[in-house]
Enzyme design. Structure first.
Site, PDB file in Angstrom:
ATOM      1  N   GLY A  73       0.793  -1.320   0.092  1.00  0.00           N
ATOM      2  CA  GLY A  73      -0.232   0.313   0.151  1.00  0.00           C
ATOM      3  C   GLY A  73       0.395   1.164   0.307  1.00  0.00           C
TER       4      GLY A  73
ATOM      5  N   GLY B 160       1.737   3.306  -2.623  1.00  0.00           N
ATOM      6  CA  GLY B 160       1.284   3.579  -3.425  1.00  0.00           C
ATOM      7  C   GLY B 160       1.731   2.733  -5.310  1.00  0.00           C
ATOM      8  N   SER B 161       2.232   1.753  -5.386  1.00  0.00           N
ATOM      9  CA  SER B 161       2.534   1.306  -6.111  1.00  0.00           C
ATOM     10  C   SER B 161       2.350   1.927  -7.779  1.00  0.00           C
ATOM     11  CB  SER B 161       3.051   0.232  -6.372  1.00  0.00           C
ATOM     12  OG  SER B 161       1.956  -0.354  -6.041  1.00  0.00           O
ATOM     13  N   SER B 162       0.375   2.020  -7.886  1.00  0.00           N
ATOM     14  CA  SER B 162      -0.252   1.875  -8.888  1.00  0.00           C
ATOM     15  C   SER B 162       0.122   3.704  -9.226  1.00  0.00           C
ATOM     16  CB  SER B 162      -1.578   1.831  -9.113  1.00  0.00           C
ATOM     17  OG  SER B 162      -1.813   0.605  -9.293  1.00  0.00           O
ATOM     18  N   ALA B 163       0.122   4.459  -8.435  1.00  0.00           N
ATOM     19  CA  ALA B 163       0.277   5.152  -9.243  1.00  0.00           C
ATOM     20  C   ALA B 163       1.540   6.236  -9.338  1.00  0.00           C
ATOM     21  CB  ALA B 163      -0.012   6.959  -8.217  1.00  0.00           C
ATOM     22  N   ALA B 164       2.764   5.617  -8.785  1.00  0.00           N
ATOM     23  CA  ALA B 164       4.464   5.493  -8.812  1.00  0.00           C
ATOM     24  C   ALA B 164       4.464   5.133 -10.470  1.00  0.00           C
ATOM     25  CB  ALA B 164       5.308   4.963  -8.051  1.00  0.00           C
TER      26      ALA B 164
ATOM     27  N   ASP C 158      -1.650  10.675  -3.836  1.00  0.00           N
ATOM     28  CA  ASP C 158      -0.921   9.609  -4.331  1.00  0.00           C
ATOM     29  C   ASP C 158      -0.001   9.840  -4.945  1.00  0.00           C
ATOM     30  OD1 ASP C 158      -2.930   8.130  -5.860  1.00  0.00           O
ATOM     31  OD2 ASP C 158      -3.078   6.535  -5.432  1.00  0.00           O
TER      32      ASP C 158
END
Ligand code: MEV
Length: 324
Positions: free
Chosen positions: A108, A110-114, A155
């Site tokens: 959690g 924030g890998s998607s936003a990153a 994020d």
């Protein structure tokens, strides 16, 4: 230049999760564990993706088919980010994207936003487009909404701007805060939570009992506003108390878990100023705000309660180019 490598920080939300999806503010901090995104021009007219940490390599599609058909979950954010970028800036070139991360997609951070920010920023650099932070935000936030249908974008902002931010839904406010002396202990609950599932759960409650949930969000908004002042005053005792109240509201929303509650309670008993879950809930991480001399004992207590301690520094820099 044919290849650009950039790095993007992960994030932790200090206060205001869920309410921030509905027009309220939150406070988010960028953390020192980072994701690297490399983008390279290639001669074939394809998009190729290697997500090293996900064991997902050599995924490939003709440029004309980007965004079309069923997209594997490992590729969604990178592919849609690239589609948004190439459509907006009329770029047609084969690219290979490789992502690597210091942090697992499970916790959690924030890998998607990153990934969305990483793809857009690195592609902008590769194709010589000097995009502003807000332009990158708008495109990466659009990507998040395209893929998951909802989300506040906090994020995305943390990944771009770094540091600590007072943030309001959709980036209507993105205000950097000075938070020297912010000491956090992070405990992972061992359970991967799905953000969209948790957001839908809260939405379901809202449909059943709108005025009650609105009131919770209004109260969270007040806590976040007070926390902003207390943070700027370095009144950590007060910030901790406000975090505890925020946790109570998150429990009322039904997004905390027994495991998170046990870890949070252990942290407070061991002398943390305050502790709460961080993020969508349902698992992922909890955070404890501590005085430097309490860090060790709070960490032990969280570990004793079954949490896995994740060592990070806060206030990491936002997205930056690594290979210039
Ligand atoms: C998830 O980490 C935090 C939420 O507020 C979702 C969002 O703001 O996009 C639940």
């Amino acid at each position: 230049m044919r290849k650009i490598t950039i790095s993007v920080p992960g994030k932790l939300i200090l206060m205001g999760e869920h309410a921030v999806v509905y027009g309220k503010p939150c406070i988010v901090v960028a953390v020192s564990q980072r994701m690297q995104v490399a983008v390279e021009k290639i001669d074939e007219t394809v998009f190729r993706l290697n997500a090293i940490d996900l064991d997902f390599e050599n995924y490939q599609k003709p440029l004309t088919e980007i965004g079309i058909g069923e997209i594997p979950k490992e590729a969604k954010f990178a592919e849609i980010a690239l589609l948004n970028f190439t459509s907006k800036y009329k770029i047609q070139s084969g690219v290979e994207i490789t992502t690597r991360s210091d942090f697992s997609a499970q916790i959690g951070f924030g890998s998607s936003a990153a990934v969305a920010v990483g793809v857009i920023k690195s592609a902008a650099e590769l194709f010589g487009l000097p995009l502003s932070q807000k332009e990158i935000f708008n495109l990466a936030y659009k990507t998040v909404l395209d893929v998951q249908g909802k989300g506040s974008g906090f994020d995305v902002a943390a990944a771009i701007y770094g540091g600590t931010l007072y943030f309001q839904t959709g980036g209507s406010i993105i205000e950097p805060l000075q938070t020297n002396g912010l000491n956090l202990v992070i405990g992972y609950s061992g359970v991967k939570a799905d953000t969209v599932t948790m957001m839908n759960q809260v939405l379901g409650k809202m449909k059943n009992f709108k005025s009650g949930i609105d009131e919770i969000f209004n109260n969270i908004e007040k806590l976040v506003s007070e926390a902003k002042i207390a943070i700027l005053d370095k009144d950590w005792q007060r910030v901790g108390t406000l975090m505890n109240y925020n946790q109570n509201y998150l429990e009322d929303l039904g997004v905390s878990t027994d495991k998170l509650n046990i870890m949070i309670e252990a942290a407070i008993k061991a002398g943390a100023y305050g502790a709460k879950l961080s993020g969508a809930g349902g698992g992922d991480c909890m955070i404890a705000l501590v005085a430097p001399n309490k860090k060790l004992q709070v960490s032990y207590a969280i570990a004793e309660a079954g949490g896995q301690i994740i060592n990070i520094n806060v206030n990491a820099p936002g997205v930056k180019v690594e290979n210039l």
